[in-house]
Design a protein around this motif. Structure first.
Motif, PDB file in Angstrom:
ATOM      1  N   MET A   1     -95.047  24.128 112.546  1.00  0.00           N
ATOM      2  CA  MET A   1     -94.744  23.497 111.262  1.00  0.00           C
ATOM      3  C   MET A   1     -94.134  22.127 111.551  1.00  0.00           C
ATOM      4  O   MET A   1     -93.204  22.009 112.339  1.00  0.00           O
ATOM      5  CB  MET A   1     -93.768  24.396 110.498  1.00  0.00           C
ATOM      6  N   ASN A   2     -94.670  21.068 110.909  1.00  0.00           N
ATOM      7  CA  ASN A   2     -94.136  19.742 111.181  1.00  0.00           C
ATOM      8  C   ASN A   2     -92.779  19.532 110.500  1.00  0.00           C
ATOM      9  O   ASN A   2     -92.360  20.321 109.643  1.00  0.00           O
ATOM     10  CB  ASN A   2     -95.147  18.645 110.807  1.00  0.00           C
ATOM     11  N   ALA A   3     -92.094  18.447 110.872  1.00  0.00           N
ATOM     12  CA  ALA A   3     -90.722  18.197 110.400  1.00  0.00           C
ATOM     13  C   ALA A   3     -90.658  18.027 108.883  1.00  0.00           C
ATOM     14  O   ALA A   3     -89.710  18.491 108.240  1.00  0.00           O
ATOM     15  CB  ALA A   3     -90.153  16.965 111.098  1.00  0.00           C
ATOM     16  N   THR A   4     -91.654  17.394 108.278  1.00  0.00           N
ATOM     17  CA  THR A   4     -91.652  17.176 106.831  1.00  0.00           C
ATOM     18  C   THR A   4     -91.745  18.504 106.085  1.00  0.00           C
ATOM     19  O   THR A   4     -91.029  18.739 105.116  1.00  0.00           O
ATOM     20  CB  THR A   4     -92.821  16.256 106.419  1.00  0.00           C
ATOM     21  N   VAL A   5     -92.619  19.382 106.546  1.00  0.00           N
ATOM     22  CA  VAL A   5     -92.783  20.690 105.911  1.00  0.00           C
ATOM     23  C   VAL A   5     -91.512  21.508 106.083  1.00  0.00           C
ATOM     24  O   VAL A   5     -91.054  22.162 105.145  1.00  0.00           O
ATOM     25  CB  VAL A   5     -94.008  21.436 106.492  1.00  0.00           C
ATOM     26  N   LYS A   6     -90.888  21.452 107.273  1.00  0.00           N
ATOM     27  CA  LYS A   6     -89.635  22.169 107.502  1.00  0.00           C
ATOM     28  C   LYS A   6     -88.552  21.686 106.541  1.00  0.00           C
ATOM     29  O   LYS A   6     -87.827  22.475 105.960  1.00  0.00           O
ATOM     30  CB  LYS A   6     -89.149  21.955 108.941  1.00  0.00           C
ATOM     31  N   GLN A   7     -88.443  20.372 106.411  1.00  0.00           N
ATOM     32  CA  GLN A   7     -87.428  19.792 105.527  1.00  0.00           C
ATOM     33  C   GLN A   7     -87.670  20.227 104.082  1.00  0.00           C
ATOM     34  O   GLN A   7     -86.753  20.620 103.381  1.00  0.00           O
ATOM     35  CB  GLN A   7     -87.421  18.256 105.628  1.00  0.00           C
ATOM     36  N   PHE A   8     -88.921  20.170 103.633  1.00  0.00           N
ATOM     37  CA  PHE A   8     -89.243  20.599 102.271  1.00  0.00           C
ATOM     38  C   PHE A   8     -88.908  22.073 102.080  1.00  0.00           C
ATOM     39  O   PHE A   8     -88.356  22.467 101.059  1.00  0.00           O
ATOM     40  CB  PHE A   8     -90.717  20.334 101.945  1.00  0.00           C
ATOM     41  N   SER A   9     -89.232  22.901 103.048  1.00  0.00           N
ATOM     42  CA  SER A   9     -88.952  24.339 102.961  1.00  0.00           C
ATOM     43  C   SER A   9     -87.467  24.595 102.830  1.00  0.00           C
ATOM     44  O   SER A   9     -87.035  25.421 102.046  1.00  0.00           O
ATOM     45  CB  SER A   9     -89.500  25.062 104.191  1.00  0.00           C
ATOM     46  N   ARG A  10     -86.666  23.884 103.608  1.00  0.00           N
ATOM     47  CA  ARG A  10     -85.214  24.042 103.537  1.00  0.00           C
ATOM     48  C   ARG A  10     -84.697  23.652 102.157  1.00  0.00           C
ATOM     49  O   ARG A  10     -83.896  24.360 101.563  1.00  0.00           O
ATOM     50  CB  ARG A  10     -84.519  23.179 104.582  1.00  0.00           C
ATOM     51  N   GLN A  11     -85.154  22.502 101.661  1.00  0.00           N
ATOM     52  CA  GLN A  11     -84.685  22.036 100.354  1.00  0.00           C
ATOM     53  C   GLN A  11     -85.120  22.993  99.250  1.00  0.00           C
ATOM     54  O   GLN A  11     -84.351  23.302  98.350  1.00  0.00           O
ATOM     55  CB  GLN A  11     -85.211  20.630 100.074  1.00  0.00           C
ATOM     56  N   ASN A  12     -86.332  23.469  99.307  1.00  0.00           N
ATOM     57  CA  ASN A  12     -86.844  24.389  98.303  1.00  0.00           C
ATOM     58  C   ASN A  12     -86.059  25.701  98.334  1.00  0.00           C
ATOM     59  O   ASN A  12     -85.700  26.243  97.291  1.00  0.00           O
ATOM     60  CB  ASN A  12     -88.335  24.641  98.562  1.00  0.00           C
ATOM     61  N   PHE A  13     -85.758  26.209  99.519  1.00  0.00           N
ATOM     62  CA  PHE A  13     -84.994  27.439  99.661  1.00  0.00           C
ATOM     63  C   PHE A  13     -83.585  27.269  99.090  1.00  0.00           C
ATOM     64  O   PHE A  13     -83.085  28.117  98.373  1.00  0.00           O
ATOM     65  CB  PHE A  13     -84.929  27.830 101.141  1.00  0.00           C
ATOM     66  N   LYS A  14     -82.951  26.125  99.406  1.00  0.00           N
ATOM     67  CA  LYS A  14     -81.618  25.815  98.876  1.00  0.00           C
ATOM     68  C   LYS A  14     -81.648  25.803  97.361  1.00  0.00           C
ATOM     69  O   LYS A  14     -80.781  26.367  96.707  1.00  0.00           O
ATOM     70  CB  LYS A  14     -81.202  24.414  99.339  1.00  0.00           C
ATOM     71  N   LEU A  15     -82.628  25.129  96.805  1.00  0.00           N
ATOM     72  CA  LEU A  15     -82.722  24.991  95.355  1.00  0.00           C
ATOM     73  C   LEU A  15     -82.888  26.353  94.698  1.00  0.00           C
ATOM     74  O   LEU A  15     -82.239  26.649  93.697  1.00  0.00           O
ATOM     75  CB  LEU A  15     -83.902  24.081  95.013  1.00  0.00           C
TER      76      LEU A  15
ATOM     77  N   VAL B   1     -73.088  29.346 102.180  1.00  0.00           N
ATOM     78  CA  VAL B   1     -73.403  29.664 103.577  1.00  0.00           C
ATOM     79  C   VAL B   1     -74.645  28.896 104.024  1.00  0.00           C
ATOM     80  O   VAL B   1     -74.675  28.314 105.114  1.00  0.00           O
ATOM     81  CB  VAL B   1     -73.586  31.192 103.759  1.00  0.00           C
ATOM     82  N   LEU B   2     -75.667  28.858 103.171  1.00  0.00           N
ATOM     83  CA  LEU B   2     -76.896  28.131 103.510  1.00  0.00           C
ATOM     84  C   LEU B   2     -76.637  26.639 103.665  1.00  0.00           C
ATOM     85  O   LEU B   2     -77.137  26.013 104.604  1.00  0.00           O
ATOM     86  CB  LEU B   2     -77.959  28.364 102.435  1.00  0.00           C
ATOM     87  N   ARG B   3     -75.858  26.069 102.768  1.00  0.00           N
ATOM     88  CA  ARG B   3     -75.570  24.633 102.873  1.00  0.00           C
ATOM     89  C   ARG B   3     -74.743  24.318 104.109  1.00  0.00           C
ATOM     90  O   ARG B   3     -74.939  23.281 104.730  1.00  0.00           O
ATOM     91  CB  ARG B   3     -74.881  24.132 101.611  1.00  0.00           C
ATOM     92  N   GLU B   4     -73.830  25.209 104.455  1.00  0.00           N
ATOM     93  CA  GLU B   4     -73.058  25.005 105.694  1.00  0.00           C
ATOM     94  C   GLU B   4     -73.986  25.029 106.909  1.00  0.00           C
ATOM     95  O   GLU B   4     -73.838  24.214 107.818  1.00  0.00           O
ATOM     96  CB  GLU B   4     -71.987  26.089 105.840  1.00  0.00           C
ATOM     97  N   GLN B   5     -74.941  25.946 106.918  1.00  0.00           N
ATOM     98  CA  GLN B   5     -75.879  26.048 108.040  1.00  0.00           C
ATOM     99  C   GLN B   5     -76.807  24.846 108.113  1.00  0.00           C
ATOM    100  O   GLN B   5     -77.094  24.341 109.193  1.00  0.00           O
ATOM    101  CB  GLN B   5     -76.707  27.333 107.922  1.00  0.00           C
ATOM    102  N   ILE B   6     -77.270  24.388 106.971  1.00  0.00           N
ATOM    103  CA  ILE B   6     -78.227  23.282 106.948  1.00  0.00           C
ATOM    104  C   ILE B   6     -77.554  21.931 107.117  1.00  0.00           C
ATOM    105  O   ILE B   6     -77.999  21.092 107.893  1.00  0.00           O
ATOM    106  CB  ILE B   6     -79.057  23.312 105.645  1.00  0.00           C
ATOM    107  N   HIS B   7     -76.445  21.701 106.397  1.00  0.00           N
ATOM    108  CA  HIS B   7     -75.822  20.376 106.357  1.00  0.00           C
ATOM    109  C   HIS B   7     -74.548  20.256 107.179  1.00  0.00           C
ATOM    110  O   HIS B   7     -74.109  19.156 107.459  1.00  0.00           O
ATOM    111  CB  HIS B   7     -75.481  19.997 104.911  1.00  0.00           C
ATOM    112  N   GLY B   8     -73.900  21.358 107.477  1.00  0.00           N
ATOM    113  CA  GLY B   8     -72.612  21.302 108.157  1.00  0.00           C
ATOM    114  C   GLY B   8     -71.474  21.477 107.161  1.00  0.00           C
ATOM    115  O   GLY B   8     -71.689  21.614 105.955  1.00  0.00           O
ATOM    116  N   LEU B   9     -70.253  21.470 107.685  1.00  0.00           N
ATOM    117  CA  LEU B   9     -69.068  21.807 106.888  1.00  0.00           C
ATOM    118  C   LEU B   9     -68.491  20.650 106.076  1.00  0.00           C
ATOM    119  O   LEU B   9     -67.577  20.854 105.285  1.00  0.00           O
ATOM    120  CB  LEU B   9     -67.982  22.361 107.807  1.00  0.00           C
TER     121      LEU B   9
END
Length: 140
Positions: A1-15, A42-50
């Motif tokens: 999976m390329n970086a753009t798709v990964k980023q979109f997946s993360r944002q979509n999951f967060k939303l 918990v998800l935002r901490e994992q994705i973005h940090g504290l």
């Protein structure tokens, strides 16, 4: 999976995790919303940090939901979350940003409700000084 798709997946999951919590909160289903907000935290901490501003939004929501019950342990819990949200927003958005002021106002309200007037007064004075300083810088 390329970086753009990964980023979109993360944002979509967060939303997806935040929208149900927000919806349940607006419907008054606070006991359902709070665990969903905690999961989003918990998800935002994992994705973005504290220390990311996106985390502050969820922390504030958890803190405000904790106030609703008006039970002392929940109020202490709320204070911790509201203080952390304020700290993140001051660091990343600045003290004069509307979201930072909103966080400060929520914490001030909580301190007043707990009869911690010195802390509430400190927050009010800090906000007032920032507001006046901002006006002086802009010539108003």
């Amino acid at each position: 999976m390329n970086a753009t798709v990964k980023q979109f997946s993360r944002q979509n999951f967060k939303l997806k995790k935040k929208i149900p919590a927000f919806s349940y909160e607006r419907l008054g289903e606070h006991n359902i919303a709070k665990p969903l907000y905690i999961e989003a935290k918990v998800l935002r901490e994992q994705i973005h940090g504290l220390e990311h501003p996106a985390l502050a939004e969820v922390l504030e929501s958890i803190g405000l939901l904790s106030i609703i019950n008006h039970v002392q342990p929940n109020l202490d819990f709320a204070r911790q979350y509201l203080e952390k949200a304020l700290s993140i927003r001051e660091k990343h958005l600045g003290t004069d940003h509307p979201e930072t002021r909103k966080s400060s106002a929520h914490l001030c309200d909580l301190m007043s409700s707990q009869h911690k007037y010195e802390r509430a007064e400190y927050l009010l004075e800090k906000a007032l000084n920032q507001k006046c300083g901002s006006r002086n810088e802009h010539g108003n």
